[in-house]
Design an enzyme around this catalytic site. Structure first.
Site, PDB file in Angstrom:
ATOM      1  N   HIS A   1       0.765  -1.260  -0.159  1.00  0.00           N
ATOM      2  CA  HIS A   1       0.006   0.009   0.068  1.00  0.00           C
ATOM      3  C   HIS A   1       0.854   1.370   0.001  1.00  0.00           C
ATOM      4  CE1 HIS A   1      -0.348  -0.468   4.702  1.00  0.00           C
ATOM      5  NE2 HIS A   1       0.721   0.754   4.456  1.00  0.00           N
TER       6      HIS A   1
ATOM      7  N   GLU B   1      -5.061   0.356   0.086  1.00  0.00           N
ATOM      8  CA  GLU B   1      -4.837  -0.969   0.169  1.00  0.00           C
ATOM      9  C   GLU B   1      -4.630  -1.901  -1.159  1.00  0.00           C
ATOM     10  OE1 GLU B   1      -3.427  -1.768   2.681  1.00  0.00           O
ATOM     11  OE2 GLU B   1      -4.444  -1.652   4.766  1.00  0.00           O
TER      12      GLU B   1
HETATM   13  C1  F6R Z   1       1.604   6.416   6.686  1.00  0.00           C
HETATM   14  C2  F6R Z   1       1.325   5.883   5.453  1.00  0.00           C
HETATM   15  C3  F6R Z   1       1.577   4.544   5.404  1.00  0.00           C
HETATM   16  C4  F6R Z   1       3.008   3.912   5.816  1.00  0.00           C
HETATM   17  C5  F6R Z   1       3.285   2.685   5.623  1.00  0.00           C
HETATM   18  C6  F6R Z   1       4.352   1.911   5.954  1.00  0.00           C
HETATM   19  O1  F6R Z   1       1.174   7.716   6.628  1.00  0.00           O
HETATM   20  O2  F6R Z   1       0.731   6.574   4.514  1.00  0.00           O
HETATM   21  O3  F6R Z   1       1.524   3.978   3.760  1.00  0.00           O
HETATM   22  O4  F6R Z   1       3.840   4.650   4.988  1.00  0.00           O
HETATM   23  O5  F6R Z   1       2.161   1.536   6.233  1.00  0.00           O
HETATM   24  O6  F6R Z   1       4.559   2.119   7.650  1.00  0.00           O
HETATM   25  P1  F6R Z   1       5.920   2.273   8.306  1.00  0.00           P
HETATM   26  O7  F6R Z   1       6.860   3.239   7.743  1.00  0.00           O
HETATM   27  O8  F6R Z   1       5.620   2.163   9.702  1.00  0.00           O
HETATM   28  O9  F6R Z   1       6.656   0.737   7.955  1.00  0.00           O
END
Ligand code: F6R
Length: 262
Positions: free
Chosen positions: A138, A143
Site C-alpha cells: 500500500h 490497500e
Molecule cells: C503512513 C502511510 C503508510 C506507511 C506504511 C509504512 O502515513 O501512509 O503508507 O507509509 O504503512 O509504514 P511504516 O513506515 O511504519 O513501515
C-alpha cells in the site's frame, strides 16, 4: 523510476533529506506531501537538524499529510496529527495554518475528503510527496485493489496492515482503527515528484513487486512506475529481492553531481 540503494536506513534518509532540503531552498513556498509511520522518522530528524543547525527555513512551506485514522481525536497519542507535531512540526518554523492533516473525527467524512482535495488544489498542488510502503504494497492507506484513479476518501485497512501497525498500539491489533481517510492514488500521482523510502527485509518483497513486477492494483505502489519523477530510497535489506539491483547501483554511482539532490 530511480532506485537509490544505500547501506542503511540512516544513510538513505539523510540522502533523501538533501532532496527535500534542496526543494525547500529553491522554492520557499513549496507544498510537501508527508507520510507517518516508522519509515520517515530519520528523514524528519534530519530536516529538524537542517533547520536548527543550518537555518533551513520552513516558514513559507505548506504540508499535506497522506492519511489519518478515523475515530482517533487529534490529541490521541497515536493519531497522525500527534505524530507529525511531535516528530517534525514542533521542531521547525512551519506556520500552523500551513499544516493540513485529514480530520479523523470529521462528522461528514465525504465532505471532509472533498475539502481536503480542494485545499491541495488551492495550495497549487503537491510539489514533492514523501511515501512509505506497506508490506502489502500500500501507499498512503490505499490497500491492494484500490483504484488507481482514487481521490481522498475513506478506506478499510487490511488485516495485514492492522497486524503491522499493532506495534504502535501496545501490540494489540484490536486497538488499531479499522478505517482511515487517505489521499487517493490519483491524488498521490498528481504530485510533481515522489520520494519513497523503505527499509528492512520486511519491505523487500513489496519493493521488488513495486519496481519490477507488473503494474497492478493488487500492488498499489506499482503505479509509481507510471510517475515521471519517482525516486525510491532503500537500504540494502529492502533491496534483497530486486533482480536488477546492480544496475540501479551502477546508475546512481555514475550520476553527475548536479543531478544528485534534484
Ligand atoms: C503512513 C502511510 C503508510 C506507511 C506504511 C509504512 O502515513 O501512509 O503508507 O507509509 O504503512 O509504514 P511504516 O513506515 O511504519 O513501515
Amino acid at each position: 523510476m530511480e532506485i537509490i540503494i544505500q547501506s542503511d536506513a540512516d544513510a538513505t534518509s539523510i540522502t533523501a533529506a538533501r532532496m527535500v532540503a534542496r526543494l525547500v531552498k529553491e522554492k520557499p513556498h513549496a507544498v510537501l506531501g508527508l507520510a507517518t509511520g516508522s519509515t520517515p522518522l530519520k528523514l524528519y530528524q534530519e530536516l529538524v537538524r537542517l533547520h536548527q543547525q543550518e537555518g533551513l527555513d520552513f516558514s513559507g512551506i505548506t504540508t499535506f499529510n497522506l492519511d489519518e485514522y478515523i475515530g482517533l481525536p487529534r490529541d490521541h497519542e497515536q493519531s497522525y496529527y500527534s505524530f507529525m507535531w511531535e516528530n517534525l512540526f514542533s521542531q521547525i518554523n512551519i506556520q500552523p495554518q500551513n499544516v493540513f492533516i485529514p480530520d479523523g473525527m470529521a462528522a461528514d467524512v465525504p465532505e471532509a475528503c472533498a475539502e481536503y482535495e480542494q485545499a491541495i488544489l488551492n495550495a497549487g498542488g503537491i510539489d514533492l510527496q514523501v511515501l512509505g510502503i506497506g508490506s502489502d504494497g500500500h501507499v498512503g492507506f490505499n490497500e491492494p485493489t484500490s483504484s488507481f484513479a482514487s481521490r481522498t476518501r475513506i478506506k478499510t485497512l487490511t488485516r495485514q496492515t492492522l497486524k503491522d501497525n499493532a506495534r504502535f498500539f501496545e501490540g494489540d491489533e484490536t486497538q488499531v482503527p479499522h478505517h482511515c481517510i487517505t489521499m487517493g492514488i490519483g491524488t498521490i500521482m498528481d504530485a510533481g515528484c515522489i520520494l519513497m523510502l523503505a527499509f528492512g527485509e520486511k519491505k523487500a518483497q513489496a519493493i521488488a513487486s513495486m519496481v519490477e513486477g507488473p503494474v497492478a492494483s493488487v500492488v498499489p505502489a506499482s503505479i509509481l512506475q507510471h510517475h515521471a519523477r519517482a525516486k525510491v530510497f532503500i537500504d540494502e535489506a529492502a533491496a534483497t529481492h530486486l533482480k536488477r539491483a546492480d544496475y540501479y547501483r551502477w546508475v546512481y554511482e555514475g550520476k553527475p553531481n548536479w543531478q544528485l539532490d534534484a
